[in-house]
Design a protein around this motif. Structure first.
Motif, mmCIF file in Angstrom:
data_model
loop_
_atom_site.group_PDB
_atom_site.id
_atom_site.type_symbol
_atom_site.label_atom_id
_atom_site.label_comp_id
_atom_site.label_asym_id
_atom_site.label_seq_id
_atom_site.Cartn_x
_atom_site.Cartn_y
_atom_site.Cartn_z
ATOM 1 N N TYR A 143 113.502 -6.621 110.498
ATOM 2 C CA TYR A 143 113.074 -7.925 109.983
ATOM 3 C C TYR A 143 111.568 -7.965 109.706
ATOM 4 O O TYR A 143 110.764 -7.444 110.485
ATOM 5 C CB TYR A 143 113.419 -9.026 110.977
ATOM 6 N N VAL A 144 111.218 -8.573 108.591
ATOM 7 C CA VAL A 144 109.807 -8.878 108.296
ATOM 8 C C VAL A 144 109.728 -10.313 107.797
ATOM 9 O O VAL A 144 110.597 -10.780 107.074
ATOM 10 C CB VAL A 144 109.195 -7.914 107.257
ATOM 11 N N ASP A 145 108.668 -10.986 108.198
ATOM 12 C CA ASP A 145 108.499 -12.380 107.804
ATOM 13 C C ASP A 145 108.135 -12.503 106.338
ATOM 14 O O ASP A 145 108.622 -13.377 105.625
ATOM 15 C CB ASP A 145 107.415 -13.032 108.671
ATOM 16 N N LYS A 146 107.274 -11.589 105.873
ATOM 17 C CA LYS A 146 106.872 -11.594 104.465
ATOM 18 C C LYS A 146 106.285 -10.243 104.113
ATOM 19 O O LYS A 146 105.915 -9.449 104.974
ATOM 20 C CB LYS A 146 105.843 -12.696 104.200
ATOM 21 N N GLU A 147 106.190 -9.995 102.801
ATOM 22 C CA GLU A 147 105.570 -8.766 102.316
ATOM 23 C C GLU A 147 104.049 -8.909 102.351
ATOM 24 O O GLU A 147 103.509 -10.014 102.286
ATOM 25 C CB GLU A 147 106.022 -8.464 100.877
ATOM 26 N N ALA A 148 103.381 -7.774 102.412
ATOM 27 C CA ALA A 148 101.916 -7.802 102.345
ATOM 28 C C ALA A 148 101.440 -8.169 100.945
ATOM 29 O O ALA A 148 100.319 -8.652 100.772
ATOM 30 C CB ALA A 148 101.345 -6.443 102.753
ATOM 31 N N CYS A 149 102.305 -7.960 99.971
ATOM 32 C CA CYS A 149 102.011 -8.371 98.595
ATOM 33 C C CYS A 149 101.721 -9.871 98.573
ATOM 34 O O CYS A 149 102.501 -10.662 99.119
ATOM 35 C CB CYS A 149 103.205 -8.046 97.704
ATOM 36 N N PRO A 150 100.609 -10.307 97.965
ATOM 37 C CA PRO A 150 100.266 -11.738 97.984
ATOM 38 C C PRO A 150 101.322 -12.617 97.336
ATOM 39 O O PRO A 150 101.404 -13.815 97.621
ATOM 40 C CB PRO A 150 98.931 -11.793 97.230
ATOM 41 N N ASN A 151 102.141 -12.021 96.448
ATOM 42 C CA ASN A 151 103.211 -12.778 95.815
ATOM 43 C C ASN A 151 104.528 -12.698 96.592
ATOM 44 O O ASN A 151 105.531 -13.256 96.161
ATOM 45 C CB ASN A 151 103.441 -12.266 94.387
ATOM 46 N N ASN A 152 104.483 -11.970 97.713
ATOM 47 C CA ASN A 152 105.671 -11.783 98.550
ATOM 48 C C ASN A 152 106.830 -11.188 97.751
ATOM 49 O O ASN A 152 108.002 -11.548 97.950
ATOM 50 C CB ASN A 152 106.103 -13.110 99.179
ATOM 51 N N LEU A 153 106.481 -10.252 96.861
ATOM 52 C CA LEU A 153 107.497 -9.652 95.994
ATOM 53 C C LEU A 153 107.572 -8.136 96.147
ATOM 54 O O LEU A 153 108.644 -7.592 96.408
ATOM 55 C CB LEU A 153 107.216 -10.003 94.527
ATOM 56 N N ALA A 154 106.466 -7.433 95.963
ATOM 57 C CA ALA A 154 106.478 -5.972 96.002
ATOM 58 C C ALA A 154 106.836 -5.478 97.409
ATOM 59 O O ALA A 154 106.226 -5.914 98.397
ATOM 60 C CB ALA A 154 105.116 -5.423 95.584
ATOM 61 N N PRO A 155 107.837 -4.611 97.530
ATOM 62 C CA PRO A 155 108.201 -4.080 98.859
ATOM 63 C C PRO A 155 107.021 -3.332 99.484
ATOM 64 O O PRO A 155 106.596 -2.295 98.981
ATOM 65 C CB PRO A 155 109.360 -3.123 98.552
ATOM 66 N N THR A 156 106.498 -3.880 100.530
ATOM 67 C CA THR A 156 105.351 -3.268 101.232
ATOM 68 C C THR A 156 105.626 -3.273 102.726
ATOM 69 O O THR A 156 105.996 -2.254 103.299
ATOM 70 C CB THR A 156 104.048 -4.033 100.914
ATOM 71 N N THR A 157 105.518 -4.419 103.346
ATOM 72 C CA THR A 157 105.800 -4.523 104.775
ATOM 73 C C THR A 157 107.247 -4.155 105.079
ATOM 74 O O THR A 157 107.536 -3.496 106.089
ATOM 75 C CB THR A 157 105.517 -5.951 105.267
ATOM 76 N N SER A 158 108.164 -4.541 104.201
ATOM 77 C CA SER A 158 109.585 -4.288 104.461
ATOM 78 C C SER A 158 109.899 -2.798 104.449
ATOM 79 O O SER A 158 110.666 -2.305 105.290
ATOM 80 C CB SER A 158 110.458 -5.021 103.437
ATOM 81 N N THR A 159 109.332 -2.056 103.501
ATOM 82 C CA THR A 159 109.600 -0.620 103.448
ATOM 83 C C THR A 159 108.928 0.101 104.621
ATOM 84 O O THR A 159 109.461 1.091 105.127
ATOM 85 C CB THR A 159 109.135 -0.020 102.117
ATOM 86 N N THR A 160 107.773 -0.405 105.039
ATOM 87 C CA THR A 160 107.124 0.172 106.216
ATOM 88 C C THR A 160 108.010 -0.017 107.444
ATOM 89 O O THR A 160 108.171 0.898 108.262
ATOM 90 C CB THR A 160 105.754 -0.480 106.453
#
Length: 321
Positions: A143-160
Motif C-alpha cells: 500500500y502507498v498513500d500517494k505517488e511521489a509524482c506531484p500529479n499522483n499519476l506516474a508510478p514512483t512510490t508504488s513501484t518502489t
C-alpha cells in the motif's frame, strides 16, 4: 529560491515521501506474507512473476534478485501471457502477479486463467479489495498513500513499494535456504563481486614470477633477482622456509646507511618474519592484510614453504581493489 535550491528541494521531498511509504510497509508484513514465503519455499517448481506496464519492469528486477539468491524465477509479461506465454507455467510453479490497482483489464483476464491451472497465486498490490486482491491465494499488501509524482499519476512510490516487497520475499527465502556467500559466488562468477567471493591467493601467485634468494646471497644477486622478476620484492628463503623479505624500500635504506656493499648479504638487509598468507586464502583477505600493514607486497606460503608473491597491483588488475 534559485533553480539549484528548487531541484534539491524536490529531490529531498521525493526521497522523504518514498521513505515514509516504505517504512509503513513494515506494518503490513503479516502471517499471509509468511505463508506466501513458505509456499514458495515448499514448492518443487519455479516462481513465475508477471505484471504489466511499470509493474512488469519491477517484476523483471525481482526475477533477477531471486535467481541470483537461489530461488529459480521466470518473468512472464501479463499481456503476452494471454497470447501464448501461459505455457511458461508448469505444474509445480508458484505465480506472483504484480499490479498497483489490481484491476487492470489484462490482470482481470489473466488471473482466472492462472487459477484454472491450480497454481498458487500470490498478489502484490496496493489495493486488497481489488480483483487481484480478492482472487489471489495470498496478498502482499504494497500500500502507498500517494505517488511521489506531484500529479499522483506516474508510478514512483508504488513501484518502489513493489520492489521492496520483492526484496523482502527474496531475502526471506535466502535465509530459509541457508544461502551462503559461497553459493552467491556460484551465481556471480563474473566481475569484481564474483572475484571477491571466489578468487584465491593461489590464482594470483600462479601468474607471477617467484623471486627468491638465499640468506647468503650477495647484494648484486639480490638486485638482479628483484630486477628480473619485476615485483619490487624478493623472499629470502632457507631450505624452502621464508626467513625474510627484501623490498625496494630495503634497498633504498641500504644505500643511505652504507658506504660500501662489500660483504653485505641478503640476511643483512632483509626484514625478518615478514607478513605471509596461505595459498588457499581468498584474494580479498590478502588485500585486507596489505591495507592493514600499509604494504604493497605479500608473500604466500603453504605449510611454511614459500610459494609466491601477491602484489597490490595484481588485486587492482583483478578489480578486487
Amino acid at each position: 529560491m534559485n533553480t539549484q535550491d528548487t531541484i534539491i528541494s524536490y529531490a529531498k521531498k521525493t526521497i522523504a515521501e518514498e521513505a515514509q511509504a516504505i517504512a509503513y510497509l513494515e506494518e503490513l508484513i503479516d502471517e499471509e506474507f509468511a505463508k506466501a514465503v513458505e509456499t514458495i519455499q515448499n514448492s518443487k517448481g519455479r516462481v513465475i512473476i508477471t505484471g504489466i506496464g511499470k509493474s512488469a519492469i519491477i517484476a523483471t528486477k525481482i526475477v533477477a534478485t531471486m535467481n541470483s539468491t537461489g530461488t529459480p524465477a521466470v518473468f512472464m509479461h501479463a499481456a503476452d501471457a494471454i497470447h501464448g506465454d501461459l505455457g511458461n507455467i508448469l505444474k509445480d510453479d508458484v505465480v506472483i502477479c504484480i499490479s498497483k490497482s489490481g484491476n487492470t483489464p489484462e490482470i482481470k483476464v489473466l488471473v482466472p486463467l492462472i487459477k484454472n491451472f491450480k497454481n498458487p497465486l500470490i498478489g502484490i498490490t496496493a489495493n486488497k479489495n481489488s480483483f487481484l486482491g480478492q482472487e489471489a491465494d495470498f496478498i502482499l499488501h504494497a500500500y502507498v498513500d500517494k505517488e511521489a509524482c506531484p500529479n499522483n499519476l506516474a508510478p514512483t512510490t508504488s513501484t518502489t513499494a513493489q520492489l521492496v516487497m520483492g526484496d523482502a520475499l527474496a531475502v526471506c527465502l535466502l535465509h530459509l535456504q541457508g544461502f551462503s556467500s559461497r553459493d552467491f559466488a556460484k551465481y556471480h562468477p563474473g566481475g569484481a563481486l564474483g572475484k571477491k567471493l571466489y578468487l584465491r591467493v593461489s590464482d594470483i601467485t600462479s601468474g607471477n614470477e617467484k623471486p627468491q634468494v638465499s640468506p647468503d646471497s650477495n647484494i648484486n644477486e639480490v638486485i638482479v633477482e628483484m630486477t628480473e622478476k619485476r615485483l619490487g620484492v624478493t623472499a629470502v628463503v632457507d631450505q624452502e622456509k621464508i626467513i625474510g623479505i627484501i623490498t625496494d624500500g630495503d634497498l633504498r635504506r641500504m644505500l643511505t646507511t652504507n658506504t660500501s656493499f662489500d660483504g653485505l648479504t641478503a640476511k643483512d638487509i632483509m626484514s625478518p618474519n615478514p607478513k605471509t598468507i596461505t595459498n588457499t586464502a581468498m584474494a580479498v583477505d590478502a588485500l585486507e592484510v596489505l591495507e592493514e600493514n600499509s604494504i604493497s607486497q605479500l608473500l604466500a606460503a603453504e605449510e611454511g614453504k614459500y610459494s609466491g608473491v601477491v602484489h597490490i597491483h595484481d588485486l587492482m588488475r583483478e578489480g578486487i581493489l
